[in-house]
Design an enzyme around this catalytic site. Structure first.
Site, PDB file in Angstrom:
ATOM      1  N   ASP A 209       0.850  -1.197   0.000  1.00  0.00           N
ATOM      2  CA  ASP A 209       0.000   0.000   0.000  1.00  0.00           C
ATOM      3  C   ASP A 209       0.887   1.249   0.000  1.00  0.00           C
ATOM      4  O   ASP A 209       1.574   1.520   0.980  1.00  0.00           O
ATOM      5  CB  ASP A 209      -0.911  -0.033   1.233  1.00  0.00           C
ATOM      6  CG  ASP A 209      -1.698   1.249   1.428  1.00  0.00           C
ATOM      7  OD1 ASP A 209      -1.857   2.000   0.449  1.00  0.00           O
ATOM      8  OD2 ASP A 209      -2.155   1.497   2.556  1.00  0.00           O
TER       9      ASP A 209
ATOM     10  N   ASP B 265      -4.104   3.792   2.534  1.00  0.00           N
ATOM     11  CA  ASP B 265      -5.546   3.552   2.695  1.00  0.00           C
ATOM     12  C   ASP B 265      -5.856   2.117   3.100  1.00  0.00           C
ATOM     13  O   ASP B 265      -7.014   1.721   3.164  1.00  0.00           O
ATOM     14  CB  ASP B 265      -6.293   3.920   1.418  1.00  0.00           C
ATOM     15  CG  ASP B 265      -5.926   3.043   0.227  1.00  0.00           C
ATOM     16  OD1 ASP B 265      -5.014   2.198   0.363  1.00  0.00           O
ATOM     17  OD2 ASP B 265      -6.543   3.210  -0.846  1.00  0.00           O
TER      18      ASP B 265
ATOM     19  N   ASP C  65      -1.743  -1.249  -4.054  1.00  0.00           N
ATOM     20  CA  ASP C  65      -2.040  -0.478  -5.260  1.00  0.00           C
ATOM     21  C   ASP C  65      -0.901  -0.589  -6.269  1.00  0.00           C
ATOM     22  O   ASP C  65       0.141  -1.193  -6.009  1.00  0.00           O
ATOM     23  CB  ASP C  65      -2.310   0.982  -4.902  1.00  0.00           C
ATOM     24  CG  ASP C  65      -1.263   1.559  -3.956  1.00  0.00           C
ATOM     25  OD1 ASP C  65      -0.058   1.461  -4.270  1.00  0.00           O
ATOM     26  OD2 ASP C  65      -1.646   2.101  -2.901  1.00  0.00           O
TER      27      ASP C  65
ATOM     28  N   ASP D 129      -4.807 -10.732 -15.662  1.00  0.00           N
ATOM     29  CA  ASP D 129      -5.798 -11.750 -15.306  1.00  0.00           C
ATOM     30  C   ASP D 129      -7.118 -11.325 -15.937  1.00  0.00           C
ATOM     31  O   ASP D 129      -7.695 -10.300 -15.560  1.00  0.00           O
ATOM     32  CB  ASP D 129      -5.914 -11.819 -13.784  1.00  0.00           C
ATOM     33  CG  ASP D 129      -6.512 -13.126 -13.301  1.00  0.00           C
ATOM     34  OD1 ASP D 129      -7.293 -13.731 -14.045  1.00  0.00           O
ATOM     35  OD2 ASP D 129      -6.190 -13.534 -12.174  1.00  0.00           O
TER      36      ASP D 129
ATOM     37  N   ASP E 284      -9.206 -16.619 -16.541  1.00  0.00           N
ATOM     38  CA  ASP E 284      -9.912 -17.153 -15.375  1.00  0.00           C
ATOM     39  C   ASP E 284     -11.073 -18.050 -15.795  1.00  0.00           C
ATOM     40  O   ASP E 284     -11.839 -17.708 -16.700  1.00  0.00           O
ATOM     41  CB  ASP E 284     -10.449 -15.980 -14.541  1.00  0.00           C
ATOM     42  CG  ASP E 284     -11.177 -16.432 -13.305  1.00  0.00           C
ATOM     43  OD1 ASP E 284     -10.508 -16.876 -12.362  1.00  0.00           O
ATOM     44  OD2 ASP E 284     -12.429 -16.349 -13.291  1.00  0.00           O
TER      45      ASP E 284
ATOM     46  N   GLU F 177      -6.949 -21.086 -16.472  1.00  0.00           N
ATOM     47  CA  GLU F 177      -7.429 -21.725 -15.251  1.00  0.00           C
ATOM     48  C   GLU F 177      -8.538 -22.675 -15.699  1.00  0.00           C
ATOM     49  O   GLU F 177      -9.642 -22.241 -16.041  1.00  0.00           O
ATOM     50  CB  GLU F 177      -7.980 -20.710 -14.258  1.00  0.00           C
ATOM     51  CG  GLU F 177      -8.441 -21.378 -12.970  1.00  0.00           C
ATOM     52  CD  GLU F 177      -9.358 -20.512 -12.115  1.00  0.00           C
ATOM     53  OE1 GLU F 177      -9.345 -20.688 -10.876  1.00  0.00           O
ATOM     54  OE2 GLU F 177     -10.090 -19.666 -12.678  1.00  0.00           O
TER      55      GLU F 177
ATOM     56  N   HIS G 206      -4.221 -17.615  -5.215  1.00  0.00           N
ATOM     57  CA  HIS G 206      -5.139 -16.845  -4.384  1.00  0.00           C
ATOM     58  C   HIS G 206      -6.367 -17.634  -3.959  1.00  0.00           C
ATOM     59  O   HIS G 206      -7.136 -17.158  -3.111  1.00  0.00           O
ATOM     60  CB  HIS G 206      -5.575 -15.593  -5.138  1.00  0.00           C
ATOM     61  CG  HIS G 206      -6.274 -15.916  -6.428  1.00  0.00           C
ATOM     62  ND1 HIS G 206      -5.623 -16.426  -7.525  1.00  0.00           N
ATOM     63  CD2 HIS G 206      -7.575 -15.814  -6.799  1.00  0.00           C
ATOM     64  CE1 HIS G 206      -6.476 -16.634  -8.498  1.00  0.00           C
ATOM     65  NE2 HIS G 206      -7.680 -16.274  -8.084  1.00  0.00           N
ATOM     66  N   ASP G 207      -6.600 -18.821  -4.546  1.00  0.00           N
ATOM     67  CA  ASP G 207      -7.746 -19.662  -4.174  1.00  0.00           C
ATOM     68  C   ASP G 207      -7.341 -20.863  -3.330  1.00  0.00           C
ATOM     69  O   ASP G 207      -8.215 -21.590  -2.846  1.00  0.00           O
ATOM     70  CB  ASP G 207      -8.452 -20.188  -5.435  1.00  0.00           C
ATOM     71  CG  ASP G 207      -9.200 -19.107  -6.185  1.00  0.00           C
ATOM     72  OD1 ASP G 207      -9.638 -18.132  -5.544  1.00  0.00           O
ATOM     73  OD2 ASP G 207      -9.338 -19.226  -7.420  1.00  0.00           O
TER      74      ASP G 207
END
Length: 548
Positions: free
Chosen positions: A23, A27, A31, A100, A201, A256, A322-323
């Site tokens: 970050d 916030d 980013d 992605d 994806d 994927e 990430h899954d």
């Protein structure tokens, strides 16, 4: 690069989950400027390609996998100018960038869907899959990934629309040529910006079975992928994309693709078929998620894929994403032998045939995170499942224990940069809780330790790049006790042996060659220690290992 094959075969890909990477503006959300600030660390690691999870405009129901504008950057990440700066800075360092892309579905806030639901006779109605109900119920019994039913009723037009994922993620109708034209145009738009390829994806879900027949099984809603996965027209669509878009330039395309066999992966990735460069191998992680850790099964799956694909197709290799849960917390040991097992699975990943993909933090040996209450979880799948099960009468504490054990948030916690507050990720409270072990596990500490997981990855990546046999060589499994995974990679006269102890107990093993790299400082001649890994040279090949 050796120049022997395609650049993407020799590359090492690093997955960046932007919300959790760094970050820059305080916030609590990572980013694009945060990624720019850390590019030199990724260059030091030795990776070649950055895969960015979705950064497009999105309501963020599913963390960006619900796209409302394919040509706009989500303001929480920055601007298109920030992205172009990131792309330029990455390319200046010799790093490629792939996007992605989610084209099985859009957000329900996408202008196409907003227009689609206005009436039954407008041009955008056919962009999605709308059907009349059946006896006052959904058009068929398909269950969804994130909800019981894969259908939602729209009162304004009196029909149901299909969503394999959440109701806020309506599926696109790929039978419509206009949809395929739109997808090709947006791909071309991003390639014109200068990106180096796409991770696609849920791409093998885009073709649905003709007539949308019921799934077989008991119950009102049956989750089965038989009728919306690997359908014949999927290959037709991929060949069209390859002909019209992918063949225009050298790029990395990885799908994927759920529920693949080796034969399916060959059909997708065989160069002569003109579809994708590769599909991800998921059978090993799917087995873990359904059954649990089983070293013998892991060996069987990887051996079958390595021998089956060699010379026929190509795979994207990963233990983390990430899954999925983090590799040291599922296949390895995230307590007593965390460092050794993190290095072992690094060795396995980077000595198999296929393009390796690392998830941010994997190079630190980051572990699964666990939160104390459902309110601390962000994952739509976790939250929806909890609510549905409690509403159906489940005891809240028991339901929570079950859903958090499988939550996708386990691997999405912020990157652990230092022992500073919030792991150095942000000066504000992060969007998702930091793993409390960041004081011990962080990049700053690992950079200062030559024996760290990070530096082991550096040496291993350099070894892989300097050793064509580890990229292109034939895989030959060796007879070994159940706890050991021993295989060789052969390329002409060059031969290497990889020996891995997948258990927490010492196992007898006799080294057959010259040790090039190992995860124990003083390896014994006749046995492997818990989670010990070795890479040995068998032949007299000459290696040039630079920047180790």
């Amino acid at each position: 690069m050796t120049g022997r094959g395609q650049w993407w075969q020799e590359a090492v890909v690093y997955q960046i989950y932007p919300k959790s990477f760094y970050d820059s503006d305080g916030d609590g959300i990572g980013d694009l400027q945060g990624i720019i600030a850390k590019l030199d660390v990724l260059k030091l690691l030795g990776v070649d390609v950055l895969w960015l999870n979705p950064i497009y405009a999105s309501p963020e129901v599913d963390n960006g996998y619900d796209i409302s504008d394919y040509r706009a950057i989500n303001p929480q990440f920055g601007t298109l100018a920030d992205f172009e700066q990131l792309l330029g800075e990455a390319h200046r360092r010799g790093l490629r960038v792939i996007m992605d892309l989610v084209v099985n579905h859009t957000s329900d806030q996408h202008p196409w869907f907003i227009a689609s639901r206005q009436s039954k006779d407008n041009p955008y109605r056919g962009y999605y899959i709308w059907r009349d109900g059946r006896d006052g119920r959904a058009p068929n019994n398909w269950g969804g990934h994130f909800t019981q039913s894969a259908w939602s009723f729209d009162a304004a037009t009196g029909q149901y629309y299909l969503h394999v994922f959440s109701p806020q993620q309506p599926d696109l109708n790929w039978e419509n040529p206009a949809v395929r034209r739109e997808v090709k145009e947006l791909m071309a738009w991003w390639l014109e910006r200068g990106i180096d390829g796409f991770r696609l994806d849920a791409i093998n879900l885009i073709a649905k079975a003709p007539g949308l027949p019921d799934n077989q099984g008991a119950g009102d809603f049956v989750f089965a992928i038989d009728h919306f996965c690997n359908q014949p027209h999927f290959h037709t669509y991929m060949q069209e994309l390859h002909r019209d878009i992918f063949a225009r330039q050298e790029m990395l395309t990885v799908g994927e693709c759920a529920d693949l066999t080796v034969a399916d992966a060959i059909a997708i990735s065989a160069p002569a078929r003109g579809e994708l460069n590769m599909a991800f191998l998921f059978e090993h992680t799917d087995y873990y998620n359904q059954v649990g850790k089983d070293p013998q099964k892991l060996k069987e799956i990887l051996t079958r894929w390595q021998t089956g694909l060699h010379g026929r197709g190509w795979a994207g290799l990963a233990f983390n994403n990430h899954d999925q849960p983090r590799v040291v917390s599922c296949f390895g040991d995230d307590t007593t032998h965390r460092v050794a097992s993190a290095k072992l699975f690094a060795t396995l990943l980077l000595t198999l045939e296929g393009t390796p993909f690392l998830l941010q933090g994997e190079e630190l040996g980051m572990t699964n995170v666990e939160y104390a209450a459902i309110e601390e979880y962000n994952d739509v799948q976790t939250v929806n499942l909890y609510r549905e099960r409690v509403a159906a009468g489940g005891e809240p504490a028991a339901v929570f224990a079950a859903v958090k054990a499988a939550s996708r948030d386990r691997s999405r916690s912020p990157y652990q940069w230092s022992a500073a507050p919030n792991a150095g990720f942000s000066t504000a409270r992060p969007w998702l809780g930091v793993n409390p072990n960041y004081v011990e596990i962080n990049l700053e500490r690992e950079l200062a330790d030559p024996a760290s997981v990070f530096h082991y990855y550096r040496r291993l990546i350099a070894l892989r790049k300097a050793t064509p046999a580890l990229i292109y060589g034939e895989f030959v499994a060796q007879a070994a006790p159940a706890a050991l995974f021993v295989y060789r990679r052969r390329d002409g006269d060059d031969e290497f042996e990889v020996a891995l102890n997948l258990s927490d107990q010492p196992v007898a093993y006799t080294a057959a060659g010259e040790l090039l790299l190992g995860n124990y400082p003083a390896p014994e001649k006749t046995r492997l220690q818990p989670y010990e890994a070795r890479v040995l040279r068998i032949s007299n090949c000459q290696l040039l290992i630079a920047n180790c």
